[in-house]
Scaffold this motif. Structure first.
Motif, PDB file in Angstrom:
ATOM      1  N   ARG A 153       0.825  -1.217   0.000  1.00 36.69           N
ATOM      2  CA  ARG A 153       0.000   0.000   0.000  1.00 36.69           C
ATOM      3  C   ARG A 153       0.855   1.262   0.000  1.00 36.69           C
ATOM      4  NH1 ARG A 153      -5.116  -1.435   4.054  1.00 36.69           N
ATOM      5  NH2 ARG A 153      -5.480  -3.555   3.264  1.00 36.69           N
ATOM      6  N   ILE A 154       1.988   1.226   0.678  1.00 39.73           N
ATOM      7  CA  ILE A 154       2.891   2.386   0.666  1.00 39.73           C
ATOM      8  C   ILE A 154       3.357   2.668  -0.757  1.00 39.73           C
ATOM      9  CG2 ILE A 154       5.178   3.211   1.359  1.00 39.73           C
ATOM     10  CD1 ILE A 154       4.719   1.641   4.008  1.00 39.73           C
ATOM     11  N   GLY A 155       3.788   1.617  -1.450  1.00 42.94           N
ATOM     12  CA  GLY A 155       4.242   1.791  -2.824  1.00 42.94           C
ATOM     13  C   GLY A 155       3.155   2.341  -3.724  1.00 42.94           C
ATOM     14  N   GLU A 156       1.952   1.829  -3.568  1.00 40.77           N
ATOM     15  CA  GLU A 156       0.834   2.293  -4.392  1.00 40.77           C
ATOM     16  C   GLU A 156       0.450   3.733  -4.056  1.00 40.77           C
ATOM     17  OE1 GLU A 156      -2.208  -0.496  -3.547  1.00 40.77           O
ATOM     18  OE2 GLU A 156      -1.445  -2.044  -4.921  1.00 40.77           O
ATOM     19  N   ALA A 157       0.484   4.072  -2.775  1.00 37.61           N
ATOM     20  CA  ALA A 157       0.019   5.389  -2.345  1.00 37.61           C
ATOM     21  C   ALA A 157       0.983   6.505  -2.721  1.00 37.61           C
ATOM     22  CB  ALA A 157      -0.208   5.390  -0.830  1.00 37.61           C
ATOM     23  N   TYR A 158       2.286   6.238  -2.626  1.00 33.96           N
ATOM     24  CA  TYR A 158       3.268   7.309  -2.824  1.00 33.96           C
ATOM     25  C   TYR A 158       3.975   7.246  -4.178  1.00 33.96           C
ATOM     26  CZ  TYR A 158       2.603   8.935   1.911  1.00 33.96           C
ATOM     27  OH  TYR A 158       2.047   9.456   3.044  1.00 33.96           O
ATOM     28  N   GLY A 159       4.037   6.092  -4.781  1.00 34.28           N
ATOM     29  CA  GLY A 159       4.636   5.990  -6.106  1.00 34.28           C
ATOM     30  C   GLY A 159       6.022   6.602  -6.174  1.00 34.28           C
ATOM     31  N   GLN A 160       6.226   7.478  -7.147  1.00 41.21           N
ATOM     32  CA  GLN A 160       7.543   8.087  -7.366  1.00 41.21           C
ATOM     33  C   GLN A 160       7.923   9.103  -6.292  1.00 41.21           C
ATOM     34  OE1 GLN A 160       9.692   7.046  -9.798  1.00 41.21           O
ATOM     35  NE2 GLN A 160       8.102   5.473 -10.034  1.00 41.21           N
ATOM     36  N   ARG A 161       6.972   9.466  -5.434  1.00 39.75           N
ATOM     37  CA  ARG A 161       7.312  10.394  -4.345  1.00 39.75           C
ATOM     38  C   ARG A 161       8.165   9.715  -3.283  1.00 39.75           C
ATOM     39  NH1 ARG A 161       1.731  12.461  -2.091  1.00 39.75           N
ATOM     40  NH2 ARG A 161       1.009  10.420  -2.827  1.00 39.75           N
ATOM     41  N   LEU A 162       8.075   8.393  -3.205  1.00 41.02           N
ATOM     42  CA  LEU A 162       8.735   7.643  -2.133  1.00 41.02           C
ATOM     43  C   LEU A 162      10.170   7.291  -2.485  1.00 41.02           C
ATOM     44  CD1 LEU A 162       8.137   6.095   0.617  1.00 41.02           C
ATOM     45  CD2 LEU A 162       7.906   4.064  -0.832  1.00 41.02           C
ATOM     46  N   LEU A 192       5.813   3.140  11.222  1.00 44.41           N
ATOM     47  CA  LEU A 192       6.442   3.253   9.911  1.00 44.41           C
ATOM     48  C   LEU A 192       7.140   4.605   9.774  1.00 44.41           C
ATOM     49  CD1 LEU A 192       3.346   1.996   7.910  1.00 44.41           C
ATOM     50  CD2 LEU A 192       5.497   0.724   8.098  1.00 44.41           C
ATOM     51  N   LEU A 193       8.279   4.595   9.107  1.00 45.85           N
ATOM     52  CA  LEU A 193       8.976   5.816   8.709  1.00 45.85           C
ATOM     53  C   LEU A 193       9.067   5.817   7.193  1.00 45.85           C
ATOM     54  CD1 LEU A 193      10.842   8.331   9.099  1.00 45.85           C
ATOM     55  CD2 LEU A 193      12.751   6.716   9.260  1.00 45.85           C
ATOM     56  N   LEU A 194       8.588   6.891   6.575  1.00 40.57           N
ATOM     57  CA  LEU A 194       8.652   7.015   5.123  1.00 40.57           C
ATOM     58  C   LEU A 194       9.595   8.158   4.764  1.00 40.57           C
ATOM     59  CD1 LEU A 194       4.880   6.659   4.120  1.00 40.57           C
ATOM     60  CD2 LEU A 194       6.557   4.877   4.703  1.00 40.57           C
ATOM     61  N   ALA A 195      10.560   7.863   3.906  1.00 39.72           N
ATOM     62  CA  ALA A 195      11.488   8.868   3.397  1.00 39.72           C
ATOM     63  C   ALA A 195      11.052   9.242   1.988  1.00 39.72           C
ATOM     64  CB  ALA A 195      12.917   8.316   3.387  1.00 39.72           C
ATOM     65  N   LEU A 196      10.757  10.512   1.785  1.00 41.59           N
ATOM     66  CA  LEU A 196      10.297  11.001   0.492  1.00 41.59           C
ATOM     67  C   LEU A 196      11.443  11.692  -0.251  1.00 41.59           C
ATOM     68  CD1 LEU A 196       6.892  12.577   1.604  1.00 41.59           C
ATOM     69  CD2 LEU A 196       7.356  10.206   0.919  1.00 41.59           C
ATOM     70  N   GLY A 206      12.587   0.051  -0.888  1.00 41.04           N
ATOM     71  CA  GLY A 206      13.500   1.040  -1.450  1.00 41.04           C
ATOM     72  C   GLY A 206      14.917   0.906  -0.938  1.00 41.04           C
ATOM     73  N   ALA A 207      15.788   1.806  -1.406  1.00 40.73           N
ATOM     74  CA  ALA A 207      17.209   1.784  -1.042  1.00 40.73           C
ATOM     75  C   ALA A 207      17.403   2.331   0.368  1.00 40.73           C
ATOM     76  CB  ALA A 207      18.008   2.619  -2.039  1.00 40.73           C
ATOM     77  N   ASP A 208      18.233   1.669   1.143  1.00 37.85           N
ATOM     78  CA  ASP A 208      18.430   1.989   2.559  1.00 37.85           C
ATOM     79  C   ASP A 208      19.300   3.233   2.725  1.00 37.85           C
ATOM     80  OD1 ASP A 208      18.669   1.966   5.280  1.00 37.85           O
ATOM     81  OD2 ASP A 208      19.807   0.091   5.390  1.00 37.85           O
ATOM     82  N   LEU A 209      18.732   4.294   3.298  1.00 41.09           N
ATOM     83  CA  LEU A 209      19.496   5.519   3.527  1.00 41.09           C
ATOM     84  C   LEU A 209      20.604   5.346   4.557  1.00 41.09           C
ATOM     85  CD1 LEU A 209      16.665   8.226   3.546  1.00 41.09           C
ATOM     86  CD2 LEU A 209      18.467   7.961   1.837  1.00 41.09           C
ATOM     87  N   ALA A 210      20.522   4.303   5.371  1.00 39.58           N
ATOM     88  CA  ALA A 210      21.557   4.080   6.392  1.00 39.58           C
ATOM     89  C   ALA A 210      22.933   3.895   5.771  1.00 39.58           C
ATOM     90  CB  ALA A 210      21.199   2.865   7.241  1.00 39.58           C
ATOM     91  N   GLU A 211      22.983   3.500   4.502  1.00 31.72           N
ATOM     92  CA  GLU A 211      24.271   3.333   3.837  1.00 31.72           C
ATOM     93  C   GLU A 211      25.022   4.651   3.714  1.00 31.72           C
ATOM     94  OE1 GLU A 211      23.534   1.464   0.116  1.00 31.72           O
ATOM     95  OE2 GLU A 211      22.706  -0.372   1.009  1.00 31.72           O
ATOM     96  N   HIS A 212      24.317   5.775   3.860  1.00 36.24           N
ATOM     97  CA  HIS A 212      24.946   7.091   3.740  1.00 36.24           C
ATOM     98  C   HIS A 212      25.180   7.743   5.098  1.00 36.24           C
ATOM     99  CE1 HIS A 212      24.134   6.863  -0.566  1.00 36.24           C
ATOM    100  NE2 HIS A 212      22.898   6.513  -0.263  1.00 36.24           N
TER     101      HIS A 212
END
Length: 266
Positions: free
Chosen positions: A35-44, A67-71, A132-138
């Motif tokens: 549902r997260i993927g469907e709701a936010y699409g390219q914003r996520l 949940l934590l969403l990074a946009l 999605g890609a893990d921001l923790a890598e940065h």
């Protein structure tokens, strides 16, 4: 021997994983991902779980889904409205959870220098990648030091007036229970991070947090144990909340500032 959430080099280990999600919560986690993927699409940019579900300690019908969403951009009204609809739908469709909390941030904020020892640490150490890609890598690796204590919970003195306003506005047992759960969790976590550098480790378990705090402040141990119990079983008693705001909260804010300083203003 206590396992203090650190690796052999003294850095935090990420505390949760999808492999720890209990079977009862598998369907809601799968639905959240879809549902997260469907709701936010390219914003996520990416999505993460945190809290008891990825730690494997959630209680069916009692625990919430966090949940934590990074946009790709900073969150706006449309993004917040989407999160509200998403949270409501998951909560209504799955009896295994009691509420859904969604944090929304732009990825640039999460990776900013200002948030390095607050939101950045939170994502890298307490959040489990879901989509999605893990921001923790940065982000860097973290140790349980005074800087981290200051930047995570060094703002209790500023929080207390807002709590007083929320308590004054509340009038029903359900409202008092919600406040009790929130205030209690925050106080126990703040009490733990107050002593975290001296203890030299990490735990998200509230009962354990209270016990560790009590080793350093035995005169306040009973109050913190009671707060940990209230976080798990909140009561609709405003007297408990007034005690937090008149005694434990102000004392904890003063002690925290004296030991670690004040969180950098946001």
């Amino acid at each position: 021997m206590e396992r203090r959430g650190l690796d052999a080099h003294g850095y935090f280990e990420r505390e949760g994983s999808l492999g720890r999600v209990q079977g009862a919560f598998g369907p809601v986690v799968a639905a959240a991902r879809e549902r997260i993927g469907e709701a936010y699409g390219q914003r996520l940019h990416s999505a993460y779980l945190y809290g008891s579900v990825p730690r494997g300690t959630a209680r069916p019908g009692r625990s919430d889904l966090d949940l934590l969403l990074a946009l790709h951009h900073e969150a706006g009204d449309e993004d917040r409205d989407t999160a509200e609809v998403l949270a409501r739908g998951l909560d209504q469709d799955f009896a295994e959870i009691d509420g859904v909390g969604i944090l929304l941030y732009g990825k640039d904020t999460l990776l900013s220098e200002r948030e390095r020892c607050d939101l950045g640490w939170f994502l890298a150490c307490l959040c489990t990648p879901l989509l999605g890609a893990d921001l923790a890598e940065h982000l860097p690796r973290y140790r349980p030091d005074s800087l981290l204590a200051r930047e995570t919970n060094g703002d209790l003195a500023a929080v207390l007036p807002r709590w007083r306003a929320r308590l004054e506005a509340a009038s029903t047992p359900d409202e008092y229970r919600r406040l009790s759960r929130h205030f209690s969790r925050h106080l126990v976590r703040t009490g733990f991070t107050l002593v975290m550098p001296r203890w030299g480790g990490w735990t998200s378990d509230l009962a354990e947090s209270a016990e560790i705090f009590g080793r350093y402040y035995p005169e306040r141990a009973a109050q913190m144990r009671a707060a940990a119990a209230a976080a798990l079983h909140p009561a609709g008693d405003p007297a408990v909340l007034h005690a937090y705001l008149e005694d434990l909260g102000p004392w904890l804010a003063d002690e925290y500032t004296a030991r670690h300083g004040t969180k950098t203003p946001r």
